[in-house]
Motif scaffolding. Structure first.
Motif, PDB file in Angstrom:
ATOM      1  N   LYS A   1       0.812  -1.283  -0.065  1.00  0.00           N
ATOM      2  CA  LYS A   1       0.040   0.128   0.126  1.00  0.00           C
ATOM      3  C   LYS A   1       0.992   1.389  -0.004  1.00  0.00           C
ATOM      4  CE  LYS A   1      -3.233   2.377   2.880  1.00  0.00           C
ATOM      5  NZ  LYS A   1      -4.278   2.020   4.166  1.00  0.00           N
ATOM      6  N   ASP A   2       0.406   2.035  -0.799  1.00  0.00           N
ATOM      7  CA  ASP A   2       1.351   3.265  -0.923  1.00  0.00           C
ATOM      8  C   ASP A   2       0.457   4.439  -1.409  1.00  0.00           C
ATOM      9  OD1 ASP A   2       2.671   5.488  -1.804  1.00  0.00           O
ATOM     10  OD2 ASP A   2       3.998   4.140  -3.131  1.00  0.00           O
ATOM     11  N   GLU A   3      -0.016   5.221  -0.042  1.00  0.00           N
ATOM     12  CA  GLU A   3      -1.323   6.060  -0.304  1.00  0.00           C
ATOM     13  C   GLU A   3      -0.710   7.279  -1.595  1.00  0.00           C
ATOM     14  OE1 GLU A   3      -2.815   7.847   3.142  1.00  0.00           O
ATOM     15  OE2 GLU A   3      -3.180   5.848   4.141  1.00  0.00           O
ATOM     16  N   GLU A   4       0.438   7.624  -1.448  1.00  0.00           N
ATOM     17  CA  GLU A   4       0.750   8.868  -2.424  1.00  0.00           C
ATOM     18  C   GLU A   4       0.624   8.299  -3.802  1.00  0.00           C
ATOM     19  OE1 GLU A   4       4.588  10.748  -1.247  1.00  0.00           O
ATOM     20  OE2 GLU A   4       4.613  11.081  -3.559  1.00  0.00           O
ATOM     21  N   ALA A   5       1.173   7.141  -4.210  1.00  0.00           N
ATOM     22  CA  ALA A   5       0.958   6.498  -5.596  1.00  0.00           C
ATOM     23  C   ALA A   5      -0.519   6.399  -5.723  1.00  0.00           C
ATOM     24  CB  ALA A   5       1.712   5.075  -5.634  1.00  0.00           C
ATOM     25  N   SER A   6      -1.205   5.910  -4.814  1.00  0.00           N
ATOM     26  CA  SER A   6      -2.739   5.515  -5.102  1.00  0.00           C
ATOM     27  C   SER A   6      -3.394   7.168  -5.596  1.00  0.00           C
ATOM     28  CB  SER A   6      -3.589   5.154  -3.957  1.00  0.00           C
ATOM     29  OG  SER A   6      -3.208   3.989  -3.576  1.00  0.00           O
ATOM     30  N   ARG A   7      -3.062   8.072  -4.751  1.00  0.00           N
ATOM     31  CA  ARG A   7      -3.641   9.621  -5.096  1.00  0.00           C
ATOM     32  C   ARG A   7      -2.954  10.059  -6.645  1.00  0.00           C
ATOM     33  NH1 ARG A   7      -2.928  10.670   0.447  1.00  0.00           N
ATOM     34  NH2 ARG A   7      -0.710  11.422   0.206  1.00  0.00           N
ATOM     35  N   GLU A   8      -1.850   9.393  -6.940  1.00  0.00           N
ATOM     36  CA  GLU A   8      -1.420   9.757  -8.318  1.00  0.00           C
ATOM     37  C   GLU A   8      -2.148   9.088  -9.323  1.00  0.00           C
ATOM     38  OE1 GLU A   8       2.877  10.812  -9.515  1.00  0.00           O
ATOM     39  OE2 GLU A   8       3.247   9.243  -7.708  1.00  0.00           O
ATOM     40  N   TRP A   9      -2.711   7.704  -9.217  1.00  0.00           N
ATOM     41  CA  TRP A   9      -3.525   7.193  -9.901  1.00  0.00           C
ATOM     42  C   TRP A   9      -4.962   7.686 -10.088  1.00  0.00           C
ATOM     43  CZ3 TRP A   9       0.285   3.215  -8.803  1.00  0.00           C
ATOM     44  CH2 TRP A   9       0.194   2.385  -9.849  1.00  0.00           C
ATOM     45  N   VAL A  10      -5.451   8.267  -8.942  1.00  0.00           N
ATOM     46  CA  VAL A  10      -6.742   8.971  -8.979  1.00  0.00           C
ATOM     47  C   VAL A  10      -6.391  10.165  -9.802  1.00  0.00           C
ATOM     48  CG1 VAL A  10      -8.342  10.160  -7.528  1.00  0.00           C
ATOM     49  CG2 VAL A  10      -7.489   8.045  -6.696  1.00  0.00           C
ATOM     50  N   SER A  11      -5.482  10.974  -9.602  1.00  0.00           N
ATOM     51  CA  SER A  11      -5.168  12.310 -10.289  1.00  0.00           C
ATOM     52  C   SER A  11      -5.080  12.151 -11.515  1.00  0.00           C
ATOM     53  CB  SER A  11      -4.019  13.123  -9.850  1.00  0.00           C
ATOM     54  OG  SER A  11      -3.942  13.219  -8.520  1.00  0.00           O
ATOM     55  N   TRP A  12      -4.511  11.003 -12.139  1.00  0.00           N
ATOM     56  CA  TRP A  12      -4.376  10.775 -13.498  1.00  0.00           C
ATOM     57  C   TRP A  12      -5.827  10.386 -14.153  1.00  0.00           C
ATOM     58  CZ3 TRP A  12      -4.310   5.249 -15.354  1.00  0.00           C
ATOM     59  CH2 TRP A  12      -4.019   4.916 -16.806  1.00  0.00           C
ATOM     60  N   ILE A  13      -6.704   9.532 -13.487  1.00  0.00           N
ATOM     61  CA  ILE A  13      -8.037   9.567 -14.036  1.00  0.00           C
ATOM     62  C   ILE A  13      -8.880  10.914 -13.823  1.00  0.00           C
ATOM     63  CG2 ILE A  13     -10.153   8.485 -13.519  1.00  0.00           C
ATOM     64  CD1 ILE A  13      -8.560   6.280 -12.329  1.00  0.00           C
ATOM     65  N   GLU A  14      -8.665  11.536 -12.917  1.00  0.00           N
ATOM     66  CA  GLU A  14      -9.448  12.776 -12.707  1.00  0.00           C
ATOM     67  C   GLU A  14      -8.962  13.720 -13.866  1.00  0.00           C
ATOM     68  OE1 GLU A  14      -8.366  13.839  -8.518  1.00  0.00           O
ATOM     69  OE2 GLU A  14     -10.398  14.590  -8.595  1.00  0.00           O
ATOM     70  N   SER A  15      -7.520  13.837 -14.283  1.00  0.00           N
ATOM     71  CA  SER A  15      -7.346  14.751 -15.160  1.00  0.00           C
ATOM     72  C   SER A  15      -8.178  14.390 -16.634  1.00  0.00           C
ATOM     73  CB  SER A  15      -5.889  14.723 -15.266  1.00  0.00           C
ATOM     74  OG  SER A  15      -5.374  13.405 -16.019  1.00  0.00           O
ATOM     75  N   GLU A  16      -8.431  13.218 -16.882  1.00  0.00           N
ATOM     76  CA  GLU A  16      -9.073  12.932 -18.041  1.00  0.00           C
ATOM     77  C   GLU A  16     -10.656  12.939 -18.062  1.00  0.00           C
ATOM     78  OE1 GLU A  16      -7.154  12.878 -20.871  1.00  0.00           O
ATOM     79  OE2 GLU A  16      -5.450  13.327 -19.720  1.00  0.00           O
ATOM     80  N   LEU A  17     -11.080  12.513 -16.929  1.00  0.00           N
ATOM     81  CA  LEU A  17     -12.610  12.193 -16.831  1.00  0.00           C
ATOM     82  C   LEU A  17     -13.190  12.724 -15.439  1.00  0.00           C
ATOM     83  CD1 LEU A  17     -14.465  10.187 -18.110  1.00  0.00           C
ATOM     84  CD2 LEU A  17     -13.617   8.349 -16.563  1.00  0.00           C
ATOM     85  N   ALA A  18     -14.419  13.359 -15.671  1.00  0.00           N
ATOM     86  CA  ALA A  18     -14.890  14.142 -14.264  1.00  0.00           C
ATOM     87  C   ALA A  18     -15.830  12.795 -13.702  1.00  0.00           C
ATOM     88  CB  ALA A  18     -15.777  15.072 -14.815  1.00  0.00           C
ATOM     89  N   PRO A  19     -16.295  12.949 -12.473  1.00  0.00           N
ATOM     90  CA  PRO A  19     -16.903  11.859 -11.868  1.00  0.00           C
ATOM     91  C   PRO A  19     -17.997  11.304 -12.761  1.00  0.00           C
ATOM     92  CG  PRO A  19     -16.439  13.401 -10.178  1.00  0.00           C
ATOM     93  CD  PRO A  19     -15.950  13.949 -11.695  1.00  0.00           C
ATOM     94  N   CYS A  20     -18.215  10.175 -12.856  1.00  0.00           N
ATOM     95  CA  CYS A  20     -19.200   9.632 -13.952  1.00  0.00           C
ATOM     96  C   CYS A  20     -19.416   8.025 -13.153  1.00  0.00           C
ATOM     97  CB  CYS A  20     -18.978   9.793 -15.137  1.00  0.00           C
ATOM     98  SG  CYS A  20     -17.462   9.002 -15.826  1.00  0.00           S
ATOM     99  N   ASP A  21     -20.108   7.304 -13.926  1.00  0.00           N
ATOM    100  CA  ASP A  21     -20.378   5.631 -13.741  1.00  0.00           C
ATOM    101  C   ASP A  21     -19.169   5.264 -14.195  1.00  0.00           C
ATOM    102  OD1 ASP A  21     -21.410   6.906 -16.310  1.00  0.00           O
ATOM    103  OD2 ASP A  21     -22.156   4.833 -16.674  1.00  0.00           O
ATOM    104  N   CYS A  22     -18.567   4.315 -13.489  1.00  0.00           N
ATOM    105  CA  CYS A  22     -17.109   3.548 -13.988  1.00  0.00           C
ATOM    106  C   CYS A  22     -16.970   2.265 -13.332  1.00  0.00           C
ATOM    107  CB  CYS A  22     -16.004   4.295 -13.128  1.00  0.00           C
ATOM    108  SG  CYS A  22     -15.979   5.961 -14.009  1.00  0.00           S
ATOM    109  N   LEU A  23     -16.341   1.335 -13.823  1.00  0.00           N
ATOM    110  CA  LEU A  23     -16.191   0.064 -13.673  1.00  0.00           C
ATOM    111  C   LEU A  23     -14.678  -0.172 -13.391  1.00  0.00           C
ATOM    112  CD1 LEU A  23     -16.911  -3.188 -13.677  1.00  0.00           C
ATOM    113  CD2 LEU A  23     -16.729  -3.108 -15.990  1.00  0.00           C
TER     114      LEU A  23
END
Ligand SMILES: C[S@@+](CC[C@H](N)C(=O)[O-])C[C@H]1O[C@@H](n2cnc3c(N)ncnc32)[C@H](O)[C@@H]1O
Length: 236
Positions: A15-37
């Motif tokens: 577990k690496d919280e900083e890395a998880s946040r980077e994954w989230v920022s990567w997604i957020e930078s391309e896709l606003a909150p919506c229905d996801c799988l």
């Protein structure tokens, strides 16, 4: 069964919280909150972070034990969890975003399965839907040309050995867990695909919008992982 015992120690090990946040920022930078799988959600760290950011998450994993770990984090009960193989999505609807993160893609071992997997993912994306995934880079194969070994102990006293080595296109990870009365082993195999070949297969079903190495280096460059953002192709 892989991720049966490892599920209990997965967060303690990687577990690496900083890395998880980077994954989230990567997604957020391309896709606003919506229905996801999320495919192969594992212990649900990123899933939960995305849910808290307002994404409506459905998340699946092949390992029942990993799904249990993930569920235990989702105290508000907002995420739909499923225990199933990411290569077969027939029972599911379509989504604006589909994610397969943190080397999970590399567990698909046959080239024919990759083609079928991309096709399946595209079938479950709404028009203009985005597919995000990462994969081990080719450099990982060189890195683990010499075996990596780690030993340690978890809080409950269980000791472990973890070795990683690469041969040809494959990364082999062996785990041994020394419990009080038994030793449990898990043998994981992941395959690393040439990005030029991946581009060819991806292009059948997607427009590749962005490829980066280690999140922010543009294109395929020396590093640990390649990150792909792809948009479902418009059917002619
Ligand atoms: C390295 S973990 C990554 C987990 C998670 N995505 C994360 O970000 O931590 C890989 C996960 O892939 C799952 N997995 C492997 N093959 C799978 C398959 N065919 N279908 C669904 N999940 C799979 C494993 O059970 C494991 O939880």
């Amino acid at each position: 069964m892989i991720y049966n015992t490892l599920a209990h120690y997965y967060d303690a090990l990687v577990k690496d919280e900083e890395a998880s946040r980077e994954w989230v920022s990567w997604i957020e930078s391309e896709l606003a909150p919506c229905d996801c799988l999320e495919l192969a959600c594992g212990s649900g760290e990123i899933t939960e972070m995305l849910a808290l950011k307002g994404y409506t998450m459905t998340a699946l994993d092949l390992s029942e034990e990993m799904v249990k770990q993930a569920k235990s984090k989702n105290l508000e009960g907002s995420i739909e969890f499923l225990c199933q193989d990411m290569r077969h999505l027939n029972n599911l609807g379509s989504y604006s975003g589909i994610f397969c993160l943190c080397d999970s893609f590399n567990y698909i071992l046959e080239k024919e399965e990759i083609d079928a997997f991309f096709h399946e993912v595209s079938q479950h994306l709404k028009s203009n839907g985005l597919f995000f995934f990462d994969t081990h880079s080719l450099d990982r194969l060189e890195e683990f040309d010499s075996e990596y070994n780690e030993t340690g102990a978890f809080e409950d006293g269980c000791q472990y050995q973890w070795s990683i080595m690469a041969e040809d296109d494959y990364v082999y990870q062996d785990f041994a867990f020394y419990m009080k009365d038994k030793v449990i082993q898990e043998h994981h195999i992941q395959r690393v695909y040439d990005p030029k070949w991946l581009d060819e297969i991806l292009s059948k079903y997607f427009d590749i919008l962005k490829v980066t190495t280690d999140f922010d280096i543009e294109g395929i460059a020396p590093g640990e992982k390649y990150f792909y953002v792809c948009r479902k192709k418009v059917q002619e």
